[in-house]
Design a protein around this motif. Structure first.
Motif, PDB file in Angstrom:
ATOM      1  N   ARG A  64       5.867-104.027  40.913  1.00  0.00           N
ATOM      2  CA  ARG A  64       5.569-102.600  41.031  1.00  0.00           C
ATOM      3  C   ARG A  64       5.763-101.857  39.710  1.00  0.00           C
ATOM      4  O   ARG A  64       5.232-100.766  39.527  1.00  0.00           O
ATOM      5  CB  ARG A  64       6.476-101.959  42.078  1.00  0.00           C
ATOM      6  N   HIS A  95      -1.413-105.539  37.285  1.00  0.00           N
ATOM      7  CA  HIS A  95      -1.262-104.481  36.296  1.00  0.00           C
ATOM      8  C   HIS A  95      -2.462-104.395  35.358  1.00  0.00           C
ATOM      9  O   HIS A  95      -2.724-103.336  34.784  1.00  0.00           O
ATOM     10  CB  HIS A  95       0.022-104.688  35.494  1.00  0.00           C
ATOM     11  N   GLU A 138       0.855-105.430  50.085  1.00  0.00           N
ATOM     12  CA  GLU A 138       0.665-104.027  49.749  1.00  0.00           C
ATOM     13  C   GLU A 138      -0.185-103.900  48.496  1.00  0.00           C
ATOM     14  O   GLU A 138      -0.180-104.766  47.627  1.00  0.00           O
ATOM     15  CB  GLU A 138       2.009-103.318  49.508  1.00  0.00           C
ATOM     16  N   GLU A 193       0.725 -96.241  47.537  1.00  0.00           N
ATOM     17  CA  GLU A 193       0.560 -97.593  48.041  1.00  0.00           C
ATOM     18  C   GLU A 193      -0.051 -97.561  49.431  1.00  0.00           C
ATOM     19  O   GLU A 193       0.047 -96.572  50.148  1.00  0.00           O
ATOM     20  CB  GLU A 193       1.910 -98.318  48.108  1.00  0.00           C
ATOM     21  N   THR A 223       8.790-100.795  38.767  1.00  0.00           N
ATOM     22  CA  THR A 223       9.802 -99.785  39.050  1.00  0.00           C
ATOM     23  C   THR A 223      11.187-100.168  38.546  1.00  0.00           C
ATOM     24  O   THR A 223      12.064 -99.300  38.458  1.00  0.00           O
ATOM     25  CB  THR A 223       9.895 -99.532  40.564  1.00  0.00           C
ATOM     26  N   ILE A 274      -0.532-104.892  44.541  1.00  0.00           N
ATOM     27  CA  ILE A 274       0.620-104.587  43.700  1.00  0.00           C
ATOM     28  C   ILE A 274       0.959-105.815  42.853  1.00  0.00           C
ATOM     29  O   ILE A 274       1.070-106.923  43.359  1.00  0.00           O
ATOM     30  CB  ILE A 274       1.816-104.164  44.569  1.00  0.00           C
ATOM     31  N   TRP A 307      -1.881-100.901  45.475  1.00  0.00           N
ATOM     32  CA  TRP A 307      -1.926 -99.557  44.911  1.00  0.00           C
ATOM     33  C   TRP A 307      -3.251 -98.907  45.264  1.00  0.00           C
ATOM     34  O   TRP A 307      -4.264 -99.596  45.436  1.00  0.00           O
ATOM     35  CB  TRP A 307      -1.821 -99.616  43.386  1.00  0.00           C
TER      36      TRP A 307
END
Length: 384
Positions: free
Chosen positions: A268, A139, A168, A155, A270, A136, A170
């Motif tokens: 993330r 990108h 973590e 995830e 988000t 994570i 993706w």
């Protein structure tokens, strides 16, 4: 498996050769390759030579992978590495992995190579699924996967997390019907918006500007130097009354805010959480823009102002700047604001920023063990 050569979309994907070792060694000195992949660190010439000879050959021979050197079809220049790892013939599945040499980035090399490898794997190996994983925050890798047609599904905890990274990752998947033809753009839909945002959140958090009267404000990433001011703000009685900050608020809460909320949210993709700073770069407020998990084109805002900076019009100016960035850069269609009924200071700030108060939600949000009524408002792009 027998090594093969693939020619597609201006690229030649071929098995690795001993003469590739110097180019691989140079590429793998790149900080991004070392940060986001599992190459050894430091990466030595002997690592490169072993990879292009022994490792790659044995991987093909035992059928566990298909590593390719990605070269320019015209010049033969080595541009990238792309291939299959963890081939599982029982499940007819494999994972894709790739990196691009620094000088070849920005030309769609990894996307074209990933599509070519996937097409070959589906046709020649009869695979039914290809998976992709990345830590994570990576990108750039996520953007390649999305543009290649992968659906980023969720995830998972990484088996071998990087020491300086997050635990973590993706995970995404590609099946034959997801794969676009050579040269075709990614089909429009959710993946297009995800790709747009991967390009945004893959860069450092930007600095935004707002003007309140004759004062220019900067919206930037919160930093450790803001912690004392954040603690003071979160101990203020109005902040405690109207927000859900921990009470009593301690410095470790502010440290955790940066470590566990601000930075992971940007990684993330988000949420974007900004500190608002005055012309002397002193903290005067916080403003957050949080993308709703249930509707990717809607976000909500949260904010608080330092006690010494209240009544100066800082918050409406910062909110308007943040929402404008959300509309133009993140592709949002609506931003929502909520505040407990009675929080007139928050309501005034929202209305001055352009929000329309649309009604009252009974028992709208949890707040310190209760569910009070809340006002709700909305801001659309044309309202600014």
């Amino acid at each position: 498996m027998e090594p093969v050569e693939i020619v597609e979309d201006g690229l030649v994907l071929r098995p690795w050769r001993a003469e590739d070792a110097d180019a691989v060694h140079r590429a793998c000195q790149d900080p991004d390759i070392q940060r986001w992949t599992t190459v050894p660190r430091p990466y030595l010439p002997e690592h490169a030579l072993a990879f292009v000879t022994t490792v790659s050959a044995s991987t093909w021979a035992d059928g566990t992978g298909a590593p390719f050197a990605v070269c320019d079809a015209g010049t033969g220049e080595l541009l990238a590495s792309c291939g299959l790892v963890s081939v599982d013939r029982g499940l007819n599945s494999a994972e894709v992995g790739y990196w691009t040499a620094p000088g070849a980035r920005g030309r769609g090399v990894a996307v074209r190579a990933t599509r070519a490898v996937a097409r070959w794997a589906f046709d020649a190996l009869d695979l039914r699924r290809i998976t992709w994983q990345a830590e994570i925050g990576n990108h750039a890798s996520r953007l390649v996967a999305l543009r290649a047609g992968f659906r980023v599904d969720g995830e998972l905890r990484l088996a071998h997390p990087s020491e300086e990274g997050r635990p973590e990752g993706w995970i995404g998947s590609l099946i034959p019907t997801d794969l676009a033809a050579p040269g075709d753009p990614v089909p429009y839909g959710p993946a297009t918006l995800q790709a747009r945002r991967a390009a945004v959140f893959g860069r450092p958090q930007p600095v935004l500007f707002a003007t309140a009267g004759d004062v220019e404000l900067r919206l930037r990433a919160p930093e450790e130097r803001d912690l004392d001011a954040i603690v003071t703000t979160c101990r203020d009685e109005d902040t405690v009354r109207w927000t859900t900050v921990p009470h009593p608020y301690q410095r470790e809460h502010a440290v955790g805010y940066l470590r566990d909320l601000v930075r992971p949210a940007w990684a993330r993709g988000t949420a974007a959480m900004f500190a608002v700073a005055d012309p002397d770069d002193r903290y005067v407020a916080s403003v957050d823009l949080r993308i709703l998990p249930t509707d990717p084109v809607v976000a909500d805002v949260g904010f608080m102002t330092a006690p010494h900076a209240r009544g100066r019009g800082y918050l409406p100016a910062a909110l308007a700047a943040l929402c404008a960035w959300g509309f133009t850069t993140l592709g949002l269609a609506r931003v929502e604001w909520r505040a407990n009924v009675g929080n007139t200071a928050s309501r005034r700030a929202a209305e001055k920023a352009g929000f329309t108060v649309e009604g009252t939600l009974r028992g709208g949000v949890p707040h310190r063990g209760e569910r009070p009524d809340v006002w709700i408002g909305g801001l659309l792009p044309q309202d600014l």
